[in-house]
Design a protein around this motif. Structure first.
Motif, PDB file in Angstrom:
ATOM      1  N   THR A  77       0.837  -1.199   0.000  1.00  0.00           N
ATOM      2  CA  THR A  77       0.000   0.000   0.000  1.00  0.00           C
ATOM      3  C   THR A  77       0.871   1.248   0.000  1.00  0.00           C
ATOM      4  OG1 THR A  77      -1.680  -1.197   1.281  1.00  0.00           O
ATOM      5  CG2 THR A  77      -1.886   1.203   1.171  1.00  0.00           C
ATOM      6  N   TYR A  78       0.490   2.215  -0.851  1.00  0.00           N
ATOM      7  CA  TYR A  78       1.214   3.489  -0.927  1.00  0.00           C
ATOM      8  C   TYR A  78       0.234   4.596  -1.295  1.00  0.00           C
ATOM      9  CZ  TYR A  78       4.492   7.083  -2.537  1.00  0.00           C
ATOM     10  OH  TYR A  78       5.183   8.259  -2.721  1.00  0.00           O
ATOM     11  N   GLN A  79       0.078   5.565  -0.404  1.00  0.00           N
ATOM     12  CA  GLN A  79      -0.810   6.710  -0.636  1.00  0.00           C
ATOM     13  C   GLN A  79      -2.190   6.282  -1.137  1.00  0.00           C
ATOM     14  OE1 GLN A  79       1.292   9.473  -3.192  1.00  0.00           O
ATOM     15  NE2 GLN A  79       2.656  10.129  -1.528  1.00  0.00           N
ATOM     16  N   GLU A  80      -2.822   5.422  -0.379  1.00  0.00           N
ATOM     17  CA  GLU A  80      -4.183   4.932  -0.652  1.00  0.00           C
ATOM     18  C   GLU A  80      -4.283   3.969  -1.828  1.00  0.00           C
ATOM     19  OE1 GLU A  80      -4.782   6.944   2.535  1.00  0.00           O
ATOM     20  OE2 GLU A  80      -6.363   5.712   1.669  1.00  0.00           O
ATOM     21  N   GLU A  81      -3.170   3.734  -2.516  1.00  0.00           N
ATOM     22  CA  GLU A  81      -3.160   2.747  -3.604  1.00  0.00           C
ATOM     23  C   GLU A  81      -2.699   1.402  -3.050  1.00  0.00           C
ATOM     24  OE1 GLU A  81      -4.335   5.222  -6.870  1.00  0.00           O
ATOM     25  OE2 GLU A  81      -4.001   3.060  -6.783  1.00  0.00           O
ATOM     26  N   LYS A  82      -3.384   0.332  -3.444  1.00  0.00           N
ATOM     27  CA  LYS A  82      -3.029  -1.001  -2.941  1.00  0.00           C
ATOM     28  C   LYS A  82      -2.753  -1.947  -4.103  1.00  0.00           C
ATOM     29  CE  LYS A  82      -4.878  -2.927   0.754  1.00  0.00           C
ATOM     30  NZ  LYS A  82      -5.781  -3.617   1.694  1.00  0.00           N
ATOM     31  N   LEU A  83      -1.643  -2.677  -3.997  1.00  0.00           N
ATOM     32  CA  LEU A  83      -1.291  -3.687  -4.982  1.00  0.00           C
ATOM     33  C   LEU A  83      -1.464  -5.077  -4.383  1.00  0.00           C
ATOM     34  CD1 LEU A  83       2.074  -2.440  -6.558  1.00  0.00           C
ATOM     35  CD2 LEU A  83      -0.181  -2.412  -7.615  1.00  0.00           C
ATOM     36  N   GLU A  84      -2.050  -5.961  -5.161  1.00  0.00           N
ATOM     37  CA  GLU A  84      -2.070  -7.378  -4.807  1.00  0.00           C
ATOM     38  C   GLU A  84      -0.796  -7.996  -5.371  1.00  0.00           C
ATOM     39  OE1 GLU A  84      -5.701  -7.121  -2.857  1.00  0.00           O
ATOM     40  OE2 GLU A  84      -4.401  -8.877  -3.004  1.00  0.00           O
ATOM     41  N   LEU A  85      -0.002  -8.626  -4.533  1.00  0.00           N
ATOM     42  CA  LEU A  85       1.290  -9.142  -4.952  1.00  0.00           C
ATOM     43  C   LEU A  85       1.255 -10.649  -5.207  1.00  0.00           C
ATOM     44  CD1 LEU A  85       3.585  -7.288  -2.387  1.00  0.00           C
ATOM     45  CD2 LEU A  85       3.002  -6.568  -4.711  1.00  0.00           C
ATOM     46  N   THR A  86       2.027 -11.067  -6.198  1.00  0.00           N
ATOM     47  CA  THR A  86       2.229 -12.500  -6.388  1.00  0.00           C
ATOM     48  C   THR A  86       3.183 -13.001  -5.311  1.00  0.00           C
ATOM     49  OG1 THR A  86       4.161 -12.259  -7.815  1.00  0.00           O
ATOM     50  CG2 THR A  86       1.992 -12.207  -8.881  1.00  0.00           C
ATOM     51  N   LYS A  87       3.343 -14.308  -5.231  1.00  0.00           N
ATOM     52  CA  LYS A  87       4.249 -14.882  -4.230  1.00  0.00           C
ATOM     53  C   LYS A  87       5.676 -14.374  -4.444  1.00  0.00           C
ATOM     54  CE  LYS A  87       5.457 -19.073  -4.713  1.00  0.00           C
ATOM     55  NZ  LYS A  87       5.403 -20.547  -4.830  1.00  0.00           N
ATOM     56  N   ASN A  88       6.116 -14.324  -5.703  1.00  0.00           N
ATOM     57  CA  ASN A  88       7.473 -13.849  -5.972  1.00  0.00           C
ATOM     58  C   ASN A  88       7.612 -12.351  -5.713  1.00  0.00           C
ATOM     59  OD1 ASN A  88       8.341 -16.387  -6.599  1.00  0.00           O
ATOM     60  ND2 ASN A  88       8.579 -16.036  -8.785  1.00  0.00           N
ATOM     61  N   ASP A  89       6.570 -11.563  -6.070  1.00  0.00           N
ATOM     62  CA  ASP A  89       6.583 -10.132  -5.745  1.00  0.00           C
ATOM     63  C   ASP A  89       6.797  -9.932  -4.252  1.00  0.00           C
ATOM     64  OD1 ASP A  89       3.844  -9.163  -8.004  1.00  0.00           O
ATOM     65  OD2 ASP A  89       5.975  -9.482  -8.365  1.00  0.00           O
ATOM     66  N   LEU A  90       6.032 -10.707  -3.471  1.00  0.00           N
ATOM     67  CA  LEU A  90       6.086 -10.566  -2.008  1.00  0.00           C
ATOM     68  C   LEU A  90       7.465 -10.912  -1.477  1.00  0.00           C
ATOM     69  CD1 LEU A  90       4.564 -10.054   0.667  1.00  0.00           C
ATOM     70  CD2 LEU A  90       3.977 -12.488   0.675  1.00  0.00           C
ATOM     71  N   LYS A  91       8.041 -11.995  -1.974  1.00  0.00           N
ATOM     72  CA  LYS A  91       9.361 -12.402  -1.491  1.00  0.00           C
ATOM     73  C   LYS A  91      10.419 -11.356  -1.818  1.00  0.00           C
ATOM     74  CE  LYS A  91       8.703 -17.427  -1.508  1.00  0.00           C
ATOM     75  NZ  LYS A  91       9.146 -18.704  -2.095  1.00  0.00           N
ATOM     76  N   ILE A  92      10.360 -10.813  -3.042  1.00  0.00           N
ATOM     77  CA  ILE A  92      11.329  -9.779  -3.433  1.00  0.00           C
ATOM     78  C   ILE A  92      11.195  -8.560  -2.533  1.00  0.00           C
ATOM     79  CG2 ILE A  92      11.972  -8.139  -5.252  1.00  0.00           C
ATOM     80  CD1 ILE A  92      11.097 -10.335  -7.273  1.00  0.00           C
ATOM     81  N   MET A  93       9.961  -8.091  -2.348  1.00  0.00           N
ATOM     82  CA  MET A  93       9.751  -6.900  -1.519  1.00  0.00           C
ATOM     83  C   MET A  93      10.123  -7.160  -0.066  1.00  0.00           C
ATOM     84  SD  MET A  93       8.941  -4.419  -3.415  1.00  0.00           S
ATOM     85  CE  MET A  93       8.878  -3.384  -1.952  1.00  0.00           C
ATOM     86  N   GLN A  94       9.828  -8.352   0.441  1.00  0.00           N
ATOM     87  CA  GLN A  94      10.159  -8.659   1.835  1.00  0.00           C
ATOM     88  C   GLN A  94      11.668  -8.603   2.071  1.00  0.00           C
ATOM     89  OE1 GLN A  94       8.673 -12.407   3.289  1.00  0.00           O
ATOM     90  NE2 GLN A  94       9.681 -12.197   5.272  1.00  0.00           N
ATOM     91  N   VAL A  95      12.439  -9.228   1.175  1.00  0.00           N
ATOM     92  CA  VAL A  95      13.897  -9.217   1.338  1.00  0.00           C
ATOM     93  C   VAL A  95      14.447  -7.803   1.256  1.00  0.00           C
ATOM     94  CG1 VAL A  95      16.079  -9.967   0.329  1.00  0.00           C
ATOM     95  CG2 VAL A  95      14.178 -11.568   0.476  1.00  0.00           C
ATOM     96  N   LEU A  96      13.971  -7.026   0.268  1.00  0.00           N
ATOM     97  CA  LEU A  96      14.463  -5.657   0.110  1.00  0.00           C
ATOM     98  C   LEU A  96      14.089  -4.790   1.308  1.00  0.00           C
ATOM     99  CD1 LEU A  96      13.743  -5.054  -3.691  1.00  0.00           C
ATOM    100  CD2 LEU A  96      15.959  -5.501  -2.606  1.00  0.00           C
ATOM    101  N   MET A  97      12.868  -4.946   1.803  1.00  0.00           N
ATOM    102  CA  MET A  97      12.435  -4.120   2.940  1.00  0.00           C
ATOM    103  C   MET A  97      13.128  -4.527   4.232  1.00  0.00           C
ATOM    104  SD  MET A  97       8.494  -2.976   2.756  1.00  0.00           S
ATOM    105  CE  MET A  97       8.068  -1.523   1.795  1.00  0.00           C
ATOM    106  N   GLU A  98      13.400  -5.797   4.396  1.00  0.00           N
ATOM    107  CA  GLU A  98      14.100  -6.240   5.603  1.00  0.00           C
ATOM    108  C   GLU A  98      15.541  -5.731   5.624  1.00  0.00           C
ATOM    109  OE1 GLU A  98      11.696 -10.392   6.679  1.00  0.00           O
ATOM    110  OE2 GLU A  98      13.558 -10.466   5.506  1.00  0.00           O
ATOM    111  N   ASN A  99      16.071  -5.409   4.451  1.00  0.00           N
ATOM    112  CA  ASN A  99      17.442  -4.891   4.365  1.00  0.00           C
ATOM    113  C   ASN A  99      17.492  -3.385   4.106  1.00  0.00           C
ATOM    114  OD1 ASN A  99      19.458  -7.377   4.334  1.00  0.00           O
ATOM    115  ND2 ASN A  99      17.637  -7.999   3.230  1.00  0.00           N
ATOM    116  N   LYS A 100      16.381  -2.793   3.703  1.00  0.00           N
ATOM    117  CA  LYS A 100      16.205  -1.355   3.483  1.00  0.00           C
ATOM    118  C   LYS A 100      17.357  -0.707   2.734  1.00  0.00           C
ATOM    119  CE  LYS A 100      12.635  -0.593   6.852  1.00  0.00           C
ATOM    120  NZ  LYS A 100      12.088   0.250   7.919  1.00  0.00           N
ATOM    121  N   GLU A 101      18.222   0.038   3.414  1.00  0.00           N
ATOM    122  CA  GLU A 101      19.241   0.822   2.711  1.00  0.00           C
ATOM    123  C   GLU A 101      20.389  -0.034   2.159  1.00  0.00           C
ATOM    124  OE1 GLU A 101      16.929   4.098   3.554  1.00  0.00           O
ATOM    125  OE2 GLU A 101      18.588   3.872   2.159  1.00  0.00           O
ATOM    126  N   LYS A 102      20.401  -1.302   2.481  1.00  0.00           N
ATOM    127  CA  LYS A 102      21.491  -2.164   2.012  1.00  0.00           C
ATOM    128  C   LYS A 102      21.229  -2.651   0.588  1.00  0.00           C
ATOM    129  CE  LYS A 102      22.249  -4.008   6.670  1.00  0.00           C
ATOM    130  NZ  LYS A 102      22.198  -5.237   7.509  1.00  0.00           N
TER     131      LYS A 102
END
Length: 223
Positions: free
Chosen positions: A144-169
């Motif tokens: 979710t970003y500024q009232e917009e919501k995306l439904e993620l695929t399993k791979n989308d979710l995994k990619i975003m989870q890894v990137l967010m867990e590492n943030k600036e890295k």
């Protein structure tokens, strides 16, 4: 209690798997009608599928495609056809892992436990991750970003989870490939690029241009 659905036409292997997994307190069902696997799948409503490739009527790839039309649950292929082509084919059809026959029952059980834990157990971790106003819901697989919501695929979710867990890295390509497919040894690197580019297009559509930044020759980080 997790439910595991076995699609295996070798009755000795199927019963051996069923009895072993039952001893670990899983509810286990072996398919009976190989011409109509989806009906039994829907009736049982499992959390994980163990799938052979060579089956009567239709092969495991066919049933994997059919399951993927209705569910994101983990699918593990079990097959003696463990050459690279079949492994790549299984992953491309939507499989989450591939275990070659013959296999050790204890090793298979550990893999099943790990797959179920990654897929369903978020205990001890936050179910929502945030970075620069973007909210990632791990349980609902939504962004979710500024009232917009995306439904993620399993791979989308995994990619975003890894990137967010590492943030600036910067997250290496190898790390992402291992997260998505559990091994980087038999997956074409271009497959990762395709997944990342598809996700980028979705993010661009809700105003998140350049949210995923490429570090050439290394990997990716969040912008």
């Amino acid at each position: 209690m997790y439910k595991i659905f076995i699609v295996e036409d070798d009755e000795v292997i199927a019963r051996s798997l069923q009895n072993h997994l039952k001893s670990w307190d899983y509810e286990v069902k072996c398919v009976q009608d190989f011409s109509n696997v989806m009906a039994e799948f829907a009736a049982f409503d499992p959390q994980l599928v163990l799938m052979d490739i060579t089956l009567p009527f239709f092969n495991g790839y066919h049933w994997c495609r059919e399951i993927r039309k209705v569910s994101k649950l983990p699918i593990i292929f079990l097959s003696s056809a463990s050459d690279n082509m079949n492994i790549v084919m299984a992953v491309n059809m939507g499989a989450d892992d591939f275990i070659p026959k013959p296999f050790d029952l204890d090793v298979l059980t550990v893999k099943v436990q790990a797959m179920l834990r990654r897929s369903y157990d978020f205990t001890g971790t936050s179910s929502v991750l945030e970075h620069k106003g973007v909210m990632l819901n791990l349980t609902e697989a939504t962004l979710t970003y500024q009232e917009e919501k995306l439904e993620l695929t399993k791979n989308d979710l995994k990619i975003m989870q890894v990137l967010m867990e590492n943030k600036e890295k910067v997250v290496s390509r190898d790390t992402l490939m291992t997260k998505l497919w559990e091994s980087d040894s038999y997956v074409d690197e271009n497959t990762l690029s395709v997944n990342v580019n598809r996700l980028r297009k979705k993010l661009d559509a809700i105003g998140l241009e350049d949210y995923i930044v490429t570090k050439k020759g290394i990997g990716y980080r969040l912008g």
